[in-house]
Design an enzyme around this catalytic site. Sequence first.
Site, PDB file in Angstrom:
ATOM      1  CB  CYS A   1      -0.913   0.003   1.216  1.00 22.94           C
ATOM      2  SG  CYS A   1      -1.896   1.513   1.375  1.00 22.94           S
TER       3      CYS A   1
ATOM      4  CB  CYS B   1      -5.194   4.474  -3.987  1.00 18.90           C
ATOM      5  SG  CYS B   1      -4.522   2.823  -4.270  1.00 18.90           S
TER       6      CYS B   1
END
Length: 263
Positions: free
Chosen positions: A77, A209
Amino acid sequence: MATRTNFWKYSANGNHFVLLDGFAGTPVPTAEEVKHWCDPVFGVGADGVAYISESTSSTESYRFRLWNADGGEAEMCGNAARLAAFHYMQNKKQQQVTFKTMNAVYVATLEDKRLWLKMTERKTDHQPDAQLFRDFKRWHFVYTGVPHLILQVPEVKEIDINYAAPVWRYHQAFSRGTNVDFISIDDETVPYVRLRVYERGVEGETWSCGTGIAAVAWACQSFFGWKERVTVHTKGGEHQVRWDNEGSLWYSGDIKLCFTGLA
């Protein structure tokens, strides 16, 4: 008396995480504990839980792990890795770190008080049938630590993302599922792109993101030949992307420590 846990709540352009520090003796969280941390009513509220701990390699500063809000561990991530690197560098008074994720080694560096993360992973070995995306102006599929499907639409603001994205998030063309990134471009000669992301594991839209930003930048380089710095605008604000002399992609954005706590 039960052991209490120190935690840090960070936001990276609105993509928000609970950070747990294994260097302080905090154990690896279970899936149920992750779900509890991320619960906005009974927990802290977050898109995921990040965890840093000692590395088994002398060449790496630490090991990084990330669990999404559904309790499942993700390969990578970008935003969580970025804020974890910021946390570690602030505590250790360092300007650069190297860390290990599930599948790769990453580097983060501070330049003029701004953190840049080198996005190591990029794979395009799996390509679904192009006919699936004939209703979109352009599409691209790339693995940047996790899978991302990029779909160009006329205007991202007009997308009902909770209706449109799950069709692709769970499509059989993607064996492990995929994140879904809708983009729109006002001027193909100007390296500026607007992005909305539906994240696998969160099962909804997030404000930002990191792996998606990298995926979109690679897609736009393929679409338009962009090779200079690119601005990617999300709900959480603007991110900067650049390529170094070796062709590696780096990205940066805001990092904010929201609060600390003891649970």
